[in-house]
Design a protein around this motif. Structure first.
Motif, mmCIF file in Angstrom:
data_model
loop_
_atom_site.group_PDB
_atom_site.id
_atom_site.type_symbol
_atom_site.label_atom_id
_atom_site.label_comp_id
_atom_site.label_asym_id
_atom_site.label_seq_id
_atom_site.Cartn_x
_atom_site.Cartn_y
_atom_site.Cartn_z
ATOM 1 N N MET A 1 0.844 -1.174 0.000
ATOM 2 C CA MET A 1 0.000 0.000 0.000
ATOM 3 C C MET A 1 0.889 1.237 0.000
ATOM 4 N N PRO A 2 0.739 2.135 -0.988
ATOM 5 C CA PRO A 2 1.606 3.299 -1.060
ATOM 6 C C PRO A 2 1.336 4.267 0.084
ATOM 7 N N ALA A 3 2.383 4.938 0.498
ATOM 8 C CA ALA A 3 2.256 5.919 1.574
ATOM 9 C C ALA A 3 1.480 7.131 1.076
ATOM 10 N N VAL A 4 0.738 7.736 1.988
ATOM 11 C CA VAL A 4 -0.020 8.939 1.697
ATOM 12 C C VAL A 4 0.923 10.125 1.863
ATOM 13 N N THR A 5 0.858 11.060 0.925
ATOM 14 C CA THR A 5 1.685 12.247 1.090
ATOM 15 C C THR A 5 0.820 13.381 1.622
ATOM 16 N N ARG A 6 1.278 13.933 2.701
ATOM 17 C CA ARG A 6 0.603 15.057 3.333
ATOM 18 C C ARG A 6 1.662 16.005 3.851
ATOM 19 N N ASN A 7 1.277 17.246 3.971
ATOM 20 C CA ASN A 7 2.169 18.231 4.549
ATOM 21 C C ASN A 7 1.889 18.276 6.052
ATOM 22 N N ILE A 8 2.606 17.464 6.818
ATOM 23 C CA ILE A 8 2.380 17.328 8.252
ATOM 24 C C ILE A 8 3.534 17.979 9.002
ATOM 25 N N ASN A 9 3.178 18.804 9.988
ATOM 26 C CA ASN A 9 4.209 19.394 10.826
ATOM 27 C C ASN A 9 4.848 18.307 11.683
ATOM 28 N N LEU A 100 9.118 -13.423 -1.011
ATOM 29 C CA LEU A 100 7.921 -14.139 -1.454
ATOM 30 C C LEU A 100 7.061 -13.302 -2.405
ATOM 31 N N ASP A 101 7.663 -12.351 -3.103
ATOM 32 C CA ASP A 101 6.883 -11.488 -3.992
ATOM 33 C C ASP A 101 6.168 -12.255 -5.101
ATOM 34 N N PHE A 102 6.644 -13.463 -5.435
ATOM 35 C CA PHE A 102 5.970 -14.268 -6.454
ATOM 36 C C PHE A 102 4.539 -14.612 -6.045
ATOM 37 N N VAL A 103 4.237 -14.510 -4.753
ATOM 38 C CA VAL A 103 2.883 -14.794 -4.263
ATOM 39 C C VAL A 103 1.880 -13.821 -4.893
ATOM 40 N N ASP A 104 2.294 -12.580 -5.123
ATOM 41 C CA ASP A 104 1.404 -11.604 -5.759
ATOM 42 C C ASP A 104 0.984 -12.078 -7.149
ATOM 43 N N SER A 105 1.928 -12.612 -7.914
ATOM 44 C CA SER A 105 1.620 -13.128 -9.252
ATOM 45 C C SER A 105 0.707 -14.338 -9.176
ATOM 46 N N LEU A 106 1.001 -15.237 -8.241
ATOM 47 C CA LEU A 106 0.150 -16.419 -8.070
ATOM 48 C C LEU A 106 -1.280 -16.027 -7.718
ATOM 49 N N THR A 116 -1.296 -5.573 -5.438
ATOM 50 C CA THR A 116 -0.186 -4.632 -5.249
ATOM 51 C C THR A 116 0.679 -4.959 -4.042
ATOM 52 N N GLY A 117 0.349 -6.013 -3.324
ATOM 53 C CA GLY A 117 1.159 -6.373 -2.168
ATOM 54 C C GLY A 117 0.462 -7.430 -1.334
ATOM 55 N N HIS A 118 1.108 -7.809 -0.254
ATOM 56 C CA HIS A 118 0.554 -8.845 0.615
ATOM 57 C C HIS A 118 1.153 -8.740 2.018
ATOM 58 N N ASN A 119 0.472 -9.332 2.974
ATOM 59 C CA ASN A 119 0.977 -9.531 4.329
ATOM 60 C C ASN A 119 0.854 -11.015 4.617
ATOM 61 N N ILE A 120 1.942 -11.614 5.053
ATOM 62 C CA ILE A 120 1.901 -13.027 5.390
ATOM 63 C C ILE A 120 2.357 -13.186 6.832
ATOM 64 N N TYR A 121 1.500 -13.826 7.634
ATOM 65 C CA TYR A 121 1.842 -14.133 9.017
ATOM 66 C C TYR A 121 1.955 -15.643 9.147
ATOM 67 N N PHE A 122 3.023 -16.098 9.759
ATOM 68 C CA PHE A 122 3.215 -17.508 10.049
ATOM 69 C C PHE A 122 2.910 -17.717 11.530
ATOM 70 N N TYR A 123 2.272 -18.835 11.863
ATOM 71 C CA TYR A 123 1.860 -19.114 13.234
ATOM 72 C C TYR A 123 2.448 -20.423 13.712
ATOM 73 N N GLY A 124 2.626 -20.557 15.002
ATOM 74 C CA GLY A 124 3.127 -21.789 15.610
ATOM 75 C C GLY A 124 3.590 -21.492 17.013
ATOM 76 N N LEU A 125 4.610 -22.203 17.453
ATOM 77 C CA LEU A 125 5.182 -22.001 18.781
ATOM 78 C C LEU A 125 6.591 -21.463 18.654
ATOM 79 N N CYS A 126 6.887 -20.419 19.414
ATOM 80 C CA CYS A 126 8.246 -19.883 19.425
ATOM 81 C C CYS A 126 9.151 -20.843 20.194
ATOM 82 N N LYS A 127 10.430 -20.584 20.142
ATOM 83 C CA LYS A 127 11.422 -21.455 20.776
ATOM 84 C C LYS A 127 11.155 -21.603 22.275
ATOM 85 N N ASP A 128 10.858 -20.492 22.951
ATOM 86 C CA ASP A 128 10.626 -20.550 24.395
ATOM 87 C C ASP A 128 9.390 -21.373 24.739
ATOM 88 N N CYS A 129 8.303 -21.160 24.012
ATOM 89 C CA CYS A 129 7.066 -21.905 24.288
ATOM 90 C C CYS A 129 7.216 -23.380 23.917
#
Length: 135
Positions: A1-9, A100-106, A116-129
């Protein structure tokens, strides 16, 4: 998602939030950011932190990580990367992996719009858990 351009102080509080996120790789929540930032800005309100986080996401200066019904988390690293979310403790980790940009084409193969883009979250158990589970 492209950034919005604004004139922000610029503001010291907003700069402090960005700097905090750039130096903390734990993907904190707004409450965590607020509690840590108020040490240097004792008069800052939680509402101000939320408004600035929303603006910074809109401007493309930080990323928001939303999953499930839990609090939103924020990331100062806006480079393309994926995340791992622990199902047990809820911690979020950056994943070092091949692009993993090829995922957009798929995804676009059977879609009549433009991906125009993607977010991928992987789930499971971390090393500590995982080590706690094995005990």
């Amino acid at each position: 998602m492209p950034a919005v351009t604004r004139n922000i102080n610029r503001s010291k509080q907003r700069d402090a939030i960005v700097n905090y996120l750039k130096t903390h790789k734990t993907h904190p929540t707004a409450d965590t950011i607020y509690n840590d930032i108020k040490i240097d800005f004792p008069n800052i309100s939680l509402g101000t932190v939320y408004r600035n986080l929303s603006l910074l996401v809109e401007l493309g200066e930080i990323k928001k990580i939303s999953y499930g019904a839990v609090s939103e988390h924020f990331d100062g690293d806006i480079s393309p990367h994926n995340h791992f979310i622990c199902n047990e403790c809820g911690k979020i980790f950056d994943l070092k992996m091949d692009n993993l940009d090829f995922v957009d084409s798929l995804a676009g193969n059977n879609f009549d719009g433009r991906i125009t883009g993607h977010n991928i979250y992987f789930y499971g158990l971390c090393k500590d858990c995982l080590s706690k589970e094995e005990d």
